[in-house]
Every structure is written in C-alpha cells, then in structure tokens.
Scaffold this motif. Structure first.
Motif, PDB file in Angstrom:
ATOM      1  N   GLY A 103     -67.796 -37.090  14.035  1.00 45.22           N
ATOM      2  CA  GLY A 103     -69.008 -37.712  13.517  1.00 45.22           C
ATOM      3  C   GLY A 103     -70.097 -37.667  14.571  1.00 45.22           C
ATOM      4  O   GLY A 103     -70.136 -38.508  15.460  1.00 45.22           O
ATOM      5  N   THR A 104     -70.963 -36.668  14.448  1.00 42.65           N
ATOM      6  CA  THR A 104     -72.036 -36.486  15.423  1.00 42.65           C
ATOM      7  C   THR A 104     -72.906 -37.732  15.504  1.00 42.65           C
ATOM      8  O   THR A 104     -73.333 -38.248  14.480  1.00 42.65           O
ATOM      9  CB  THR A 104     -72.896 -35.278  14.993  1.00 42.65           C
ATOM     10  N   GLY A 105     -73.135 -38.193  16.713  1.00 45.25           N
ATOM     11  CA  GLY A 105     -74.027 -39.339  16.891  1.00 45.25           C
ATOM     12  C   GLY A 105     -73.332 -40.675  16.815  1.00 45.25           C
ATOM     13  O   GLY A 105     -73.974 -41.712  16.930  1.00 45.25           O
ATOM     14  N   ASN A 106     -72.011 -40.677  16.623  1.00 46.23           N
ATOM     15  CA  ASN A 106     -71.287 -41.934  16.479  1.00 46.23           C
ATOM     16  C   ASN A 106     -70.204 -42.032  17.547  1.00 46.23           C
ATOM     17  O   ASN A 106     -69.262 -41.238  17.551  1.00 46.23           O
ATOM     18  CB  ASN A 106     -70.677 -41.987  15.073  1.00 46.23           C
ATOM     19  N   ASN A 107     -70.328 -43.016  18.438  1.00 47.20           N
ATOM     20  CA  ASN A 107     -69.371 -43.129  19.543  1.00 47.20           C
ATOM     21  C   ASN A 107     -67.941 -43.337  19.068  1.00 47.20           C
ATOM     22  O   ASN A 107     -67.001 -42.827  19.660  1.00 47.20           O
ATOM     23  CB  ASN A 107     -69.757 -44.291  20.465  1.00 47.20           C
ATOM     24  N   ALA A 108     -67.769 -44.111  17.996  1.00 51.79           N
ATOM     25  CA  ALA A 108     -66.424 -44.331  17.462  1.00 51.79           C
ATOM     26  C   ALA A 108     -65.930 -43.065  16.768  1.00 51.79           C
ATOM     27  O   ALA A 108     -64.760 -42.698  16.879  1.00 51.79           O
ATOM     28  CB  ALA A 108     -66.432 -45.495  16.483  1.00 51.79           C
ATOM     29  N   GLY A 109     -66.840 -42.402  16.080  1.00 51.13           N
ATOM     30  CA  GLY A 109     -66.482 -41.176  15.378  1.00 51.13           C
ATOM     31  C   GLY A 109     -65.944 -40.121  16.319  1.00 51.13           C
ATOM     32  O   GLY A 109     -64.951 -39.453  16.025  1.00 51.13           O
ATOM     33  N   VAL A 110     -66.593 -39.977  17.489  1.00 52.75           N
ATOM     34  CA  VAL A 110     -66.149 -38.907  18.369  1.00 52.75           C
ATOM     35  C   VAL A 110     -64.799 -39.233  19.016  1.00 52.75           C
ATOM     36  O   VAL A 110     -64.082 -38.333  19.428  1.00 52.75           O
ATOM     37  CB  VAL A 110     -67.211 -38.520  19.419  1.00 52.75           C
ATOM     38  N   ILE A 111     -64.445 -40.538  19.066  1.00 53.50           N
ATOM     39  CA  ILE A 111     -63.076 -40.868  19.512  1.00 53.50           C
ATOM     40  C   ILE A 111     -62.099 -40.256  18.517  1.00 53.50           C
ATOM     41  O   ILE A 111     -61.102 -39.624  18.885  1.00 53.50           O
ATOM     42  CB  ILE A 111     -62.855 -42.388  19.582  1.00 53.50           C
ATOM     43  N   MET A 112     -62.415 -40.430  17.241  1.00 57.23           N
ATOM     44  CA  MET A 112     -61.597 -39.835  16.184  1.00 57.23           C
ATOM     45  C   MET A 112     -61.534 -38.319  16.362  1.00 57.23           C
ATOM     46  O   MET A 112     -60.474 -37.708  16.235  1.00 57.23           O
ATOM     47  CB  MET A 112     -62.220 -40.198  14.831  1.00 57.23           C
ATOM     48  N   GLY A 113     -62.674 -37.723  16.673  1.00 59.09           N
ATOM     49  CA  GLY A 113     -62.719 -36.278  16.883  1.00 59.09           C
ATOM     50  C   GLY A 113     -61.826 -35.858  18.044  1.00 59.09           C
ATOM     51  O   GLY A 113     -61.080 -34.885  17.955  1.00 59.09           O
ATOM     52  N   ALA A 114     -61.912 -36.628  19.159  1.00 60.88           N
ATOM     53  CA  ALA A 114     -61.090 -36.307  20.335  1.00 60.88           C
ATOM     54  C   ALA A 114     -59.612 -36.408  19.980  1.00 60.88           C
ATOM     55  O   ALA A 114     -58.777 -35.626  20.443  1.00 60.88           O
ATOM     56  CB  ALA A 114     -61.422 -37.260  21.483  1.00 60.88           C
ATOM     57  N   LEU A 115     -59.286 -37.394  19.153  1.00 57.69           N
ATOM     58  CA  LEU A 115     -57.897 -37.602  18.750  1.00 57.69           C
ATOM     59  C   LEU A 115     -57.425 -36.448  17.870  1.00 57.69           C
ATOM     60  O   LEU A 115     -56.303 -35.959  18.010  1.00 57.69           O
ATOM     61  CB  LEU A 115     -57.831 -38.914  17.970  1.00 57.69           C
ATOM     62  N   LEU A 116     -58.302 -36.001  16.969  1.00 54.96           N
ATOM     63  CA  LEU A 116     -57.879 -34.986  15.993  1.00 54.96           C
ATOM     64  C   LEU A 116     -57.903 -33.569  16.558  1.00 54.96           C
ATOM     65  O   LEU A 116     -56.956 -32.817  16.375  1.00 54.96           O
ATOM     66  CB  LEU A 116     -58.788 -35.045  14.755  1.00 54.96           C
ATOM     67  N   VAL A 117     -58.998 -33.197  17.226  1.00 57.93           N
ATOM     68  CA  VAL A 117     -59.128 -31.781  17.583  1.00 57.93           C
ATOM     69  C   VAL A 117     -58.362 -31.412  18.854  1.00 57.93           C
ATOM     70  O   VAL A 117     -57.363 -30.700  18.767  1.00 57.93           O
ATOM     71  CB  VAL A 117     -60.605 -31.341  17.625  1.00 57.93           C
ATOM     72  N   PRO A 118     -58.769 -31.906  20.052  1.00 53.95           N
ATOM     73  CA  PRO A 118     -58.015 -31.428  21.211  1.00 53.95           C
ATOM     74  C   PRO A 118     -56.588 -31.980  21.256  1.00 53.95           C
ATOM     75  O   PRO A 118     -55.682 -31.293  21.701  1.00 53.95           O
ATOM     76  CB  PRO A 118     -58.808 -31.934  22.410  1.00 53.95           C
ATOM     77  N   ILE A 119     -56.384 -33.221  20.811  1.00 58.47           N
ATOM     78  CA  ILE A 119     -55.065 -33.835  20.986  1.00 58.47           C
ATOM     79  C   ILE A 119     -54.120 -33.491  19.833  1.00 58.47           C
ATOM     80  O   ILE A 119     -53.148 -32.750  19.995  1.00 58.47           O
ATOM     81  CB  ILE A 119     -55.197 -35.373  21.128  1.00 58.47           C
ATOM     82  N   ALA A 120     -54.407 -33.987  18.636  1.00 61.80           N
ATOM     83  CA  ALA A 120     -53.473 -33.781  17.528  1.00 61.80           C
ATOM     84  C   ALA A 120     -53.297 -32.299  17.229  1.00 61.80           C
ATOM     85  O   ALA A 120     -52.185 -31.813  17.045  1.00 61.80           O
ATOM     86  CB  ALA A 120     -53.971 -34.506  16.283  1.00 61.80           C
ATOM     87  N   PHE A 121     -54.425 -31.575  17.240  1.00 59.88           N
ATOM     88  CA  PHE A 121     -54.354 -30.174  16.878  1.00 59.88           C
ATOM     89  C   PHE A 121     -53.552 -29.364  17.892  1.00 59.88           C
ATOM     90  O   PHE A 121     -52.656 -28.607  17.546  1.00 59.88           O
ATOM     91  CB  PHE A 121     -55.776 -29.622  16.761  1.00 59.88           C
ATOM     92  N   ASN A 122     -53.845 -29.587  19.181  1.00 58.27           N
ATOM     93  CA  ASN A 122     -53.109 -28.850  20.200  1.00 58.27           C
ATOM     94  C   ASN A 122     -51.651 -29.251  20.241  1.00 58.27           C
ATOM     95  O   ASN A 122     -50.769 -28.437  20.478  1.00 58.27           O
ATOM     96  CB  ASN A 122     -53.735 -29.079  21.579  1.00 58.27           C
ATOM     97  N   GLU A 123     -51.384 -30.539  20.010  1.00 56.36           N
ATOM     98  CA  GLU A 123     -49.997 -30.999  20.080  1.00 56.36           C
ATOM     99  C   GLU A 123     -49.215 -30.566  18.853  1.00 56.36           C
ATOM    100  O   GLU A 123     -48.032 -30.228  18.933  1.00 56.36           O
ATOM    101  CB  GLU A 123     -49.961 -32.520  20.242  1.00 56.36           C
ATOM    102  N   ALA A 124     -49.880 -30.581  17.691  1.00 60.97           N
ATOM    103  CA  ALA A 124     -49.183 -30.187  16.466  1.00 60.97           C
ATOM    104  C   ALA A 124     -48.736 -28.732  16.563  1.00 60.97           C
ATOM    105  O   ALA A 124     -47.609 -28.382  16.209  1.00 60.97           O
ATOM    106  CB  ALA A 124     -50.095 -30.367  15.258  1.00 60.97           C
ATOM    107  N   THR A 125     -49.616 -27.881  17.093  1.00 61.79           N
ATOM    108  CA  THR A 125     -49.270 -26.458  17.146  1.00 61.79           C
ATOM    109  C   THR A 125     -48.214 -26.187  18.204  1.00 61.79           C
ATOM    110  O   THR A 125     -47.590 -25.143  18.197  1.00 61.79           O
ATOM    111  CB  THR A 125     -50.519 -25.613  17.441  1.00 61.79           C
TER     112      THR A 125
END
Lengths: 343, 297
Positions: free
Chosen positions: A249-271
């Motif tokens: 969520g561009t522009g949202n501090n809480a949103g980008v936490i979600m982004g950090a959780l989903l893209v670099p962490i969950a995505f890299n770990e899932a694969t």
C-alpha cells in the motif's frame, strides 16, 4: 526449539525487521514524496559497508585476506549510527544532482545510472571494500553479553527496538505538516510551489532522512549475517522493495509492513520449499519472473495496494462555519481522487 | 597525435560508438515519440541476439542473423507496446507506473531467458577473420561490418526523419501528440512505426553487441542498457541526432580512457561524463531543458 529451527526463525525475524525499515524508507520517498529512487539499494549498501568496516578490525587482520579502509573495531551501536550518517551524507550529494526539477522518469534514470556507477566503483576499487569478493567475517556485535544460543534472540530484540524507534520518527514525519506538504508536492508539484513550498528543498530533506534509515537497515543486516558483497546489492534488488511497497500500500506505513511481510519474506521463504526442478537456477529465475509480474498486476488491479493510503479528512474549524451556510464537514477527497485517479 | 591519444584505443572507441549509436538512437527515438521510458530495451537486445544466435546455429549467414534479430526486435517491441504498455497507459498508469511496468517487463524477459537457457554463455560461430591495420587502429572484418552498418543505418534514420512524410509525422507526434492528432496525423499508427523502428534498431544493436563481445548471456543486454541511457541522456532524450553524438562521445571517451587507467573504469568514465553534463545542461547537449522539467504530466 531445535538449534536449526531457532536459527531459521530468528534469521527470518531479523530479515523482516530489515525489510520493514527498508520499505518505510522507500515509501517515504516513493509513496509520500513521489521520488522514484532506483538507487535505493546503494544507500542500504553504503550503510552495510560502513558498519562492516567500522566493526571489523584492521585490514591486516585474519591473515590480511581481505582489504578495506578504516577497520576501527568500534563497539555496537556506533557502527549502525554512523552507517545512517554516511548514507545520509551520500543521499545529500546524490540528491543535489538528481533531485533538481527534472521530470520524474528522468530522475529515475539518473538514479539508475548512479546506482550502477556505485556498483562499478566498489567492484573495481579493490582496496575500498575488498572488491567483488566483498567483506566477510564481520564480528557479531554484543556477542559477549549472552550465550551463543541466546544471541540470535538478542539480535532480534535489537532489530525490533530499532524498528520501533525508527517508526516513531517515520510516523512523526508522515503525520506532521511536513508529511502533508510532501504529499502535496507529490500530487501536484506546481500547486505546492505556488503556495510557497520549496519543493526541491523539501524533497532533498526527505531523501536524506529516509536514506539514513536505509543505511541503518543495511547496517543491521550486515552485522547479523556477517558478510556483504556487490552481488547482494545489484540494482534489481531495489525492485523487490519497490514491489513490496506497491503490494502493501503505497503511502501507508502499516501497508508497507504488510508488503515487507508478503514480498521479500513470505515469497522468498515460500519458494524455499519448492523442490528444485529443471536445471540449477531455474527456480530462482522463475521467482524473479513472478516478482516481475506481481508489480504490474497490482498496478493494474489494486494500484493503491492491500492496505491503501488512508483518506485524510480535515474537519473545518467551527469558527469558519459561524455565519456560513456550509455544512459542518465538507465532502473530502483524497488528493488521488481529486485528480481523478481513483475509480 | 600518437603521443596524445593512443590511436588503437580510438579504433576500439569507434566500434563501441557504432554499437552504442544503433542502440541509443533506437532507444531515444521511441522515447521521444511515445514518452514511455522502455527499461526492457536491454533485455530485448539480449532476446534479439538469441534469435540471431538461433539462426547462426542452424547455419545462417551473419546477414541472416542480423535480419532475424532486427525483425524479432521490431515485432517484439511493437507487440509489447500494443499488448502491455498501451493498455497500462489507457488504464491510467502514470509516469512512475510506466517506468515500473517496463522495468518489470525487462526483469521478466531476462529471467525467462535465464530460466529457459540457463546461466550459459553463447557465442556466434563466425569464420576466423583477418585483422586489418588502418592508420594505427586495428579492426576485424566484423568490426568493419559493424561500423559500416551503423553508419548506413544512421543515414537512413536521419533521412527518414527529415525527408519523408512519415518522419515529419513522427517529429510532430513527438513534439505535441494532441496537436498532431487534430492536424490529421494518425498518431497511433505513427507510434506503432516508432516502436517497430526502435525495435529493429534494438535487435540490430543486440546482434552486433554480442558479435563484438563474442560471447553473451541472459544479462548482457541489460548490462549495456545503462550506457545506452547515458548516451541518450547525454544527447538529450528524444533527440536521435543527439543520441548519435552522445554515443560517439561516450564510445570514444570510454575506450580512450581505458588506455590510461584500469579498463574496468571505462564505464565509470561514461557516467561521470553524463553526470557532469546533466549538472550543467539538464536537458543534455542537444535537448531542451524545459522538456525535462517536472510537471504533473
């Protein structure tokens, strides 16, 4: 928990902390101020290198197998703080070149070029940060305080504490008049300038401030993993953080936490659990393909991300309503809506 | 002369400049007309080089490889524009969004190649060529071919832009798309042609790049992209003639500087030249500074 499980969990938690810091920093630039910083990873890298050479002993140590500048063996918080300062100083210089009133995509191109220069210089200047091989054997800070089993948890605590402190600063910026002005310059630069805001100066400030955070995030990472080389900060790495911010969520501090959780962490770990198939490296390549598709998909379907930027409403002060026939709350729009970008 | 500049390095510079000119003119031509910063350009070069390589492997001549690369580049660029970029523009994606979309496209192409063909190096099979000695410079016959091709293509592009109705329409579209459209120019068609031309140049540049470096892998084109951008910005983005001059300056500056210092720094020199020019003239050597000023376009 078994030893390997502890190692796995704590590593992920530290990476999460580092990625959250990076996403906040990137979001301040991209989401709040409207600067597309393609050199982002360079600021994280300079923080990492600074912390590394300040933590390491003299270059001649360890049989002199790596060559680098400084080597001051400074104790724990200092290398991380200095990393932030050095990243900020670099951001100031880069900002003076790139942040003048250029078209946004021009700025992005200049940043891209600067990022590549940095990689070339660090790779070729062998005496600076040990060239393409990078730095290794960076001592663990604070490791004398706890047993080796408890150390990873201590570091998770340190990372969490730094995240909280940085959040206080970031929140302060985004919720203050400064943040409001920056959003205004993002949405309509000419209007902001017409109202007397010094757009270039404001952007330079936020660029320096947020890249200091990027430097700190790099420092935190390198102190944990103990190694850093040009291979870990190719300019496409910026793209991962960019995708995380867009997804969250561009522009949202809480949103980008979600982004950090989903893209670099969950995505890299899932694969990580996909059994390797095909030729070696195929899974890695496909991972990049999917990341490359993710950002455009979000730009198409959910351009505001999973947790969109909050609609900001301002109550009209009562004093202004006395004697006017205006309704107590004006219909408010986000600036994005005002520009007709939303639905 | 020999005491001031090693002449042999000037020769390398001319070859690099030729390759760079093909790519930078293609890059800037499309950017000028469509305003889309195509960061997938370098990866399309790699893809075109691979197609040329395929023709080479099945026994095609160099000319056939070049032709295949150019045709592939042209078609792929036009399709990319029509089915990826234009829909995003129509969907309301703005400047930043488009930069992200093209960058994503590049990453997808590059990693698709990596996934499909692996992290291998490919080399065109070329007959052993003679080396020619010309006033202190050394060229292989392939390098002669590259320079000849670049000069010919530059002349054709320049004539096309200045002497034909199509070129006039392209320049009009680049200058003011809305005005061009109401003046009766079919801007969509012009934009298609711009992508086709840019793609053909991209394909040619991809093939000659890997002919000159002799081996390539999935990242080769993208590694070259930043120098292309530097050449285009140096000349003023959207100015084909500027890109040509930028390419010649950067090509010669990089190779000549390599004679004096570590060759690994030659690209750093290119970027330092670019940064200095941008500080003095933000619009590039031939560009209009106002065109690159920020507005909320």
């Amino acid at each position: 928990m078994s030893q390997s499980m502890v190692y796995y969990v704590t590593t992920i938690l530290v990476y999460l902390g580092v990625d959250i810091l990076a996403c906040w920093s990137f979001n301040l630039q991209y989401g709040v101020a409207g600067i597309l910083n393609f050199a982002f990873i360079m600021f994280q890298a300079v923080g990492a290198y600074t912390a590394a050479v300040l933590t390491l002993g003299p270059s001649s140590g360890n049989g002199g197998f790596q060559h680098y500048i400084l080597g001051w063996t400074l104790p724990f918080p200092i290398p991380i703080l200095v990393a932030g300062v050095v990243a900020a100083a670099l951001a100031y210089v880069v900002g003076l070149i790139a942040l003048r009133r250029l078209r946004a995509d021009y700025q992005a191109m200049v940043m891209l070029v600067i990022s590549v220069i940095a990689t070339l210089v660090v790779t070729n200047e062998l005496g600076l940060f040990n060239g393409p091989a990078g730095l290794a054997l960076i001592p663990e800070p604070l490791s004398s305080l706890v047993s080796s089993g408890g150390y990873p948890w201590l570091y998770v605590g340190v990372t969490a504490a730094i995240c909280v402190i940085v959040y206080l600063f970031v929140h302060r910026v985004t919720s203050s008049p400064l943040g409001r002005t920056l959003r205004a310059t993002r949405d309509n630069q000419d209007a902001a300038q017409a109202l007397g805001k010094d757009v270039v100066k404001l952007r330079l400030f936020i660029f320096v401030f947020s890249n200091a955070i990027a430097g700190i995030s790099g420092a935190l990472l390198v102190e944990f993993i103990g190694a850093w080389s040009p291979g870990s900060w190719l300019y496409v790495e910026t793209f991962v953080i960019l995708t995380a911010v867009i997804v969250g969520g561009t522009g949202n501090n809480a949103g980008v936490i979600m982004g950090a959780l989903l893209v670099p962490i969950a995505f890299n770990e899932a694969t990580r659990f996909i059994p390797p198939f095909g030729r070696p490296g195929l899974v890695d390549a496909m991972q990049w393909v999917v990341i490359g598709i993710l950002a455009p998909i979000f730009l198409w379907f959910w351009p505001r991300g999973i947790i969109p930027e909050r609609r900001r409403r301002f109550k009209v002060p009562a004093i202004l309503l006395v004697g006017s026939d205006q309704s107590p709350t004006r219909p408010e729009m986000t600036t994005a809506e005002a520009k007709g970008e939303v639905d | 002369m020999t005491a001031v500049v090693p002449v042999y390095s000037l020769g390398f510079g001319l070859v690099t400049a030729s390759i760079l000119a093909l790519a930078a003119v293609g890059f800037t031509l499309q950017f000028g007309v469509t305003n889309i910063l195509n960061l997938a350009f370098g990866d399309l070069m790699t893809a075109s080089a691979l197609v040329g390589y395929g023709v080479n492997v099945i026994g095609g001549t160099l000319a056939e490889s070049l032709l295949a690369g150019a045709v592939f580049g042209a078609i792929a660029s036009a399709l990319l524009n029509r089915y990826v970029y234009t829909p995003f523009v129509r969907h309301g994606t703005k400047l930043f969004g488009m930069v992200i979309v093209t960058l994503s496209t590049g990453i997808v192409i590059q990693n698709f190649i990596l996934g499909w063909f692996g992290a291998n190096f490919f080399s065109y099979k070329v007959a052993q060529t003679k080396t020619y000695h010309v006033v202190g410079m050394y060229f292989t016959s392939i390098q002669f071919m590259i320079m000849g091709l670049a000069i010919a293509v530059m002349i054709v592009v320049q004539l096309l832009l200045t002497q034909t109705r199509l070129g006039k329409a392209m320049r009009a579209t680049a200058a003011n798309p809305a005005l061009a459209q109401i003046s009766g120019i079919a801007t969509d068609r012009v934009i298609d042609v711009a992508w086709l031309m840019s793609g053909a140049l991209c394909g040619l540049a991809g093939v000659v790049l890997v002919l000159n470096t002799t081996s390539f892998q999935s990242t080769t084109g993208n590694d070259f992209l930043v120098v292309i951008i530097a050449a285009a910005m140096l000349g003023g983005v959207g100015r084909p003639l500027g890109a040509l001059v930028g390419a010649v300056i950067l090509g010669i500056a990089t190779e000549v500087s390599a004679a004096y210092m570590s060759p690994s720094y030659k690209e750093v020199i290119a970027f330092v030249v670019l940064v200095i020019v941008l500080l003095v003239r933000p619009g590039g050597l031939f560009g209009n500074a106002d065109a690159v000023r920020s507005s909320n376009a």
